[in-house]
Design a protein around this motif. Structure first.
Motif, PDB file in Angstrom:
ATOM      1  N   PRO A  39       0.807  -1.227   0.000  1.00 43.24           N
ATOM      2  CA  PRO A  39       0.000   0.000   0.000  1.00 43.24           C
ATOM      3  C   PRO A  39       0.834   1.269   0.000  1.00 43.24           C
ATOM      4  N   GLU A  40       1.942   1.277   0.776  1.00 40.28           N
ATOM      5  CA  GLU A  40       2.771   2.484   0.806  1.00 40.28           C
ATOM      6  C   GLU A  40       3.482   2.721  -0.521  1.00 40.28           C
ATOM      7  N   ASP A  41       3.789   1.639  -1.263  1.00 44.73           N
ATOM      8  CA  ASP A  41       4.431   1.792  -2.570  1.00 44.73           C
ATOM      9  C   ASP A  41       3.490   2.475  -3.561  1.00 44.73           C
ATOM     10  N   VAL A  42       2.214   2.100  -3.521  1.00 44.82           N
ATOM     11  CA  VAL A  42       1.240   2.724  -4.421  1.00 44.82           C
ATOM     12  C   VAL A  42       1.144   4.219  -4.137  1.00 44.82           C
ATOM     13  N   ILE A  43       1.124   4.582  -2.862  1.00 40.97           N
ATOM     14  CA  ILE A  43       1.039   5.997  -2.492  1.00 40.97           C
ATOM     15  C   ILE A  43       2.277   6.747  -2.956  1.00 40.97           C
TER      16      ILE A  43
END
Length: 415
Positions: free
Chosen positions: A92-96
């Motif tokens: 999830p943090e990579d997408v952000i």
């Protein structure tokens, strides 16, 4: 006129086609809450506003859940392919972080850009290369190709309706080019060299208030309606018999010619240019250093999605200890992100020096080629002179042989 049909299709067909697809499908999205029509409304009206609000707070991005539902919308709009699950493979943090980097590359350009109607061909080429770089950044995410990346970038329409890049669909490609083989060649170069010239040409030809999304919805609607006209219950809004045929205008042809002759930078170079532009936007948006290490954590722990998606895909810390650990990890990740941006800028600087060196090497090679030509010419002259010398020597040998023959005859005759 093709544009009038595109405009008509956007205004009078698109919503009807979406409603028809929604009514004929039993699929529901976001915990069975949304029909396809409501998901389409979220994609065009709610998510872009959400991205704008995040931008105004300091950082534009979309979440993993939002990316997942964007892909679901895309797949159900056209030919469905079971690939949306790949989005779940991303952290999830990579997408952000990655969507933020891609958005920033274009947002910095938006802030410095003039009005799109004032663009000359050099502006369009620069725009194309930056969009190409942002697409290459988004391709770092699993399950994201050129078409999906263009859909993500189109979410910037809430910030700049005119410059947010067009989303390319299979339907738009088939309407504009009538070539099914092109569906296998959808990459960044195709997007820049084939799609953008058509969209910019259509805008140049018309003084009407339009943007890339208007064109995308129009061309998609025309192809959908042509393909499924027999099953739709609504009448055709077109008066021309050949309403489904696209004929490029002189402006479109001119732009196509310009881009056909353009040398597109490599994906790596476009991405480095975009990274440098993104770093500039990051510097402008985040004046306090600590903000760079905290906003992703806040984005992960805050459910501010307009679609009301559950946070099941984003793991939450179960204890205060877990929270502290996650904060430390995120701080480290953000420090590495900042370092990677700095490194990217340095790499870009080195790459520029290498390109300058390559130019000098090419000049040296050109000079060497000129020398080789001169050497070849000298060798030819030497060969000619050598042949002349050999001819003279041959003549001398004949004269000597003739003289020796005469002496021999005289001796025999006793003369």
């Amino acid at each position: 006129m093709c544009f009038n049909n595109i405009k008509t299709a956007n205004e009078k067909l698109y919503d009807l086609i979406i409603d028809a697809k929604s009514s004929s499908s039993k699929k529901r999205y976001s915990d069975e809450k949304l029909t396809f029509s409501k998901l389409t409304n979220w994609r065009f009206n709610e998510l872009p506003i959400q991205v704008k609000e995040r931008y105004e707070l300091g950082n534009a991005y979309i979440t993993q859940d939002e990316l997942y539902f964007l892909v679901l919308w895309k797949l159900n709009l056209g030919s469905f392919k079971p690939i949306a699950h790949h989005i779940k493979k991303n952290m999830p943090e990579d997408v952000i972080k990655i969507t933020n980097r891609a958005f920033n590359a274009l947002l910095a350009f938006f802030m410095e850009s003039k009005q799109i109607k004032e663009y000359v061909i050099e502006d369009i080429k620069l725009y194309g290369e930056l969009v190409g770089g942002a697409i290459e950044i988004l391709k770092e995410l699993a399950g994201v190709g050129t078409a999906t990346a263009s859909l993500v970038l189109n979410c910037l329409q809430g910030i700049n309706e005119n410059l947010s890049p067009p989303f390319i669909t299979e339907e738009s490609i088939m309407y504009l080019f009538s070539n099914e083989n092109l569906l296998k060649k959808i990459d960044t170069n195709f997007y820049i060299k084939e799609m953008l010239p058509v969209y910019f040409g259509l805008i140049k030809d018309n003084d009407l208030n339009l943007n890339f999304s208007t064109i995308e919805r129009g061309v998609t609607s025309i192809y959908h309606y042509k393909l499924h006209q027999s099953i739709f219950s609504f009448a055709s809004p077109f008066s021309e018999e050949d309403w489904f045929k696209f004929s490029p205008s002189e402006s479109v042809k001119s732009y196509q010619k310009e881009f056909e002759d353009q040398s597109i930078p490599t994906g790596f170079k476009m991405r480095m240019n975009a990274e440098a532009m993104a770093a500039r936007a990051t510097t402008q948006n985040n004046s306090a250093p600590e903000s760079n290490s905290s906003w992703i954590e806040q984005a992960l722990t805050t459910n501010n999605s307009t679609i009301g998606i559950s946070k099941s895909t984003t793991s939450q810390p179960s204890t205060k200890s877990d929270m502290k650990t996650q904060i430390k990890v995120l701080s480290g990740v953000n420090a590495l992100t900042e370092l990677s941006v700095t490194t990217a800028q340095r790499v870009f600087s080195v790459q520029q020096k290498l390109e300058s060196l390559e130019d000098k090497i090419e000049d040296c090679v050109a000079e060497n080629q000129k020398l080789f030509v001169k050497v070849d010419q000298l060798e030819a002259i030497v060969r000619v002179q050598n042949q002349k010398i050999l001819d003279i020597l041959g003549g001398l040998e004949d004269m000597v042989a003739e003289s020796l023959g005469s002496d021999s005859k005289r001796r025999k005759l006793g003369i």
